[in-house]
Enzyme design. Structure first.
Site, short mmCIF file in Angstrom:
data_model
loop_
_atom_site.label_atom_id
_atom_site.label_comp_id
_atom_site.label_asym_id
_atom_site.label_seq_id
_atom_site.Cartn_x
_atom_site.Cartn_y
_atom_site.Cartn_z
N ASP A 1 82.50 35.40 -7.89
CA ASP A 1 82.01 36.49 -7.03
C ASP A 1 80.84 36.00 -6.17
O ASP A 1 80.75 36.31 -4.98
CB ASP A 1 81.55 37.70 -7.86
CG ASP A 1 82.65 38.75 -8.04
OD1 ASP A 1 83.83 38.34 -8.13
OD2 ASP A 1 82.33 39.94 -8.11
N LYS B 1 76.33 26.30 -20.78
CA LYS B 1 74.97 26.64 -21.22
C LYS B 1 74.72 25.85 -22.50
O LYS B 1 74.42 26.40 -23.58
CB LYS B 1 74.87 28.16 -21.45
CG LYS B 1 73.45 28.67 -21.69
CD LYS B 1 72.57 28.65 -20.44
CE LYS B 1 71.15 29.07 -20.79
NZ LYS B 1 70.22 28.95 -19.65
N ASP C 1 72.73 28.83 -15.20
CA ASP C 1 71.66 29.44 -14.39
C ASP C 1 71.33 28.56 -13.18
O ASP C 1 71.21 29.03 -12.05
CB ASP C 1 70.41 29.73 -15.24
CG ASP C 1 69.97 28.57 -16.12
OD1 ASP C 1 70.72 27.57 -16.23
OD2 ASP C 1 68.87 28.64 -16.71
N TYR D 1 85.89 36.75 -23.43
CA TYR D 1 86.79 37.85 -23.08
C TYR D 1 87.78 38.15 -24.22
O TYR D 1 88.25 39.28 -24.35
CB TYR D 1 87.60 37.52 -21.83
CG TYR D 1 86.94 37.83 -20.52
CD1 TYR D 1 85.66 37.39 -20.22
CD2 TYR D 1 87.62 38.56 -19.54
CE1 TYR D 1 85.08 37.66 -19.00
CE2 TYR D 1 87.04 38.84 -18.31
CZ TYR D 1 85.76 38.38 -18.05
OH TYR D 1 85.19 38.66 -16.84
N ASP E 1 83.88 34.01 -13.86
CA ASP E 1 83.96 35.36 -13.27
C ASP E 1 82.74 35.59 -12.38
O ASP E 1 82.86 36.03 -11.23
CB ASP E 1 84.00 36.39 -14.41
CG ASP E 1 84.08 37.82 -13.88
OD1 ASP E 1 84.85 38.06 -12.95
OD2 ASP E 1 83.34 38.68 -14.42
C1 IPM Z 1 88.29 39.23 -11.95
C2 IPM Z 1 87.92 40.60 -12.44
C3 IPM Z 1 88.48 40.78 -13.85
C4 IPM Z 1 87.85 39.72 -14.73
C5 IPM Z 1 88.30 42.18 -14.44
C6 IPM Z 1 88.91 43.24 -13.55
C7 IPM Z 1 88.85 42.28 -15.83
O1 IPM Z 1 86.53 40.78 -12.39
O2 IPM Z 1 89.49 38.92 -11.86
O3 IPM Z 1 87.37 38.46 -11.64
O4 IPM Z 1 86.72 39.91 -15.21
O5 IPM Z 1 88.48 38.69 -14.95
MG MG Z 2 85.49 39.19 -11.42
#
Ligand code: IPM
Ligand code: MG
Length: 356
Positions: free
Chosen positions: A248, A188, A220, A142, A244
């Protein structure tokens, strides 16, 4: 009277709606627990672009760094999607995290038994899951330099230093010591040098915590294991981009991304935010789930202010509304007693948090 100052960054989309509910709950709890919070609002993301042309105005950094904690909603939306990267809402959030030095992003996945049917996964797979993703937040791909894009060629750099890996590893081991004493480090290392360093330094830090069991998984495989058998995990330690993605994925174990809070901690500052985004498609309709934002406020009370009693009040109140069958639309299934709005959900949690 214990007093705290909180920078409120509501942001875009559903951000303002859910943060208003978190404040409602915090106000109720502070009366019961005898502390006082003063708020200072600041702009970030699209809201800041509209007002100032900059996704992170200087005043926002000033307010965020001078308050005791930052409570943040969400940023972004289609309106700002075509802007150059430097001007995008997301850049504002990344710069805020960097300015606060919040390197450790804690993302617990909580499976509420009452919502076991809200997850697309089978109840017997997810029941009893209790894991936390510890994601490095201000390094990795990032932020790595060089980066660039010239229309023909584009590149980013995934870089970690020894120090960056060791400090996030320590956070993960310390958290594991208070939990089931298991760390799974995700990388990885079969392909990337940066992961080779990651694995070596995590293994070295593990020596300081002989009681904690450490294992390593490739990203993976980790993505697959998380769905196959989430109960095997306690603390999942990983870098910025892998964290990240995995967080999710982990949110689906709990049923809705609208449920999960996060805390981002550094040496000095703390930033608390739901893990979901700004959901522009449902903004302004009063149907967003405020639980992730409210649970983030609970994490703020616990980690930043040491107000464990207040944090527990909020967490018990969330469990109680779910047990009683109140649901926002995202988690409404056949067992919902009543589908409620964003603000009704916030009021119920505030009321229960006061009674407990
Ligand atoms: C998160 C989001 C952020 C990230 C984005 C909005 C920059 O996806 O907080 O997980 O990738 O960190
Ligand atoms: Mg995110």
């Amino acid at each position: 009277m214990r007093r705290y100052s909180v920078a409120l960054i509501k942001g875009d989309g559903i951000g303002p709606e859910i943060i208003d509910e978190a404040v409602k709950v915090l106000d109720a709890v502070s009366v019961q627990e005898n502390f006082e919070i003063t708020y200072r609002e600041a702009l970030l993301g699209g809201a800041a672009i509209e007002m100032t042309g900059d996704p992170i105005p200087e005043e926002t950094v000033e307010i965020a760094t001078s308050c005791d904690a930052v409570l943040f909603g969400a940023i972004g939306g289609p309106k700002w999607d075509d802007l150059p990267r430097e001007k995008r809402p997301e850049t504002g959030l990344l710069k805020l995290r960097k300015a606060l030095g919040v390197f450790a992003n804690l993302r617990p996945t909580i499976v509420y038994d009452e919502l076991i049917n809200a997850s697309p996964l089978k109840p017997q797979v997810i029941k009893g899951t209790d894991l936390i993703v510890v994601r490095e937040l201000i390094g990795g791909i990032y932020f790595g330099e060089p980066r660039g894009y010239d229309g023909e060629r584009a590149y980013n750099t995934m870089v970690y230093t020894r120090e960056e890996v060791e400090r996030i590893a320590r956070t993960a081991f310390q958290i594991a010591m208070k939990r089931r004493k298991r760390v799974t480090s995700v990388d990885k290392a079969n392909v990337l040098e940066v992961s080779q360093l990651w694995r070596e330094r995590v293994t070295a830090v593990a020596q300081e915590y002989p009681e904690v069991h450490l294992d390593h998984l490739y990203i993976d495989n980790a993505a697959m294991q998380l769905i196959r058998d989430p109960k095997q995990f306690d603390v999942v330690l990983t870098g910025n981009i892998f964290g990240d993605i995995l967080s999710d994925e982990a949110s689906m174990i709990s049923g809705s991304i609208g449920l999960l809070p996060s805390a981002s901690l550094g040496e000095k500052h703390g930033l608390y935010e739901p893990i979901h985004g700004s959901a522009p498609d449902i903004a302004g309709q009063g149907i967003a789930n405020p639980i992730a934002a409210i649970a983030s406020a609970a994490m703020m009370l616990r980690y930043q202010f040491g107000e464990e009693g207040g944090a527990e009040r909020i967490e018990r109140a969330i469990r109680r509304v779910l047990k009683e069958g109140y649901r926002t639309r995202d988690i409404a299934s056949f067992d919902a007693k009543e589908v409620v709005t964003t603000s009704e959900m916030g009021s119920l949690i505030a009321q229960y948090a006061s009674e407990l």
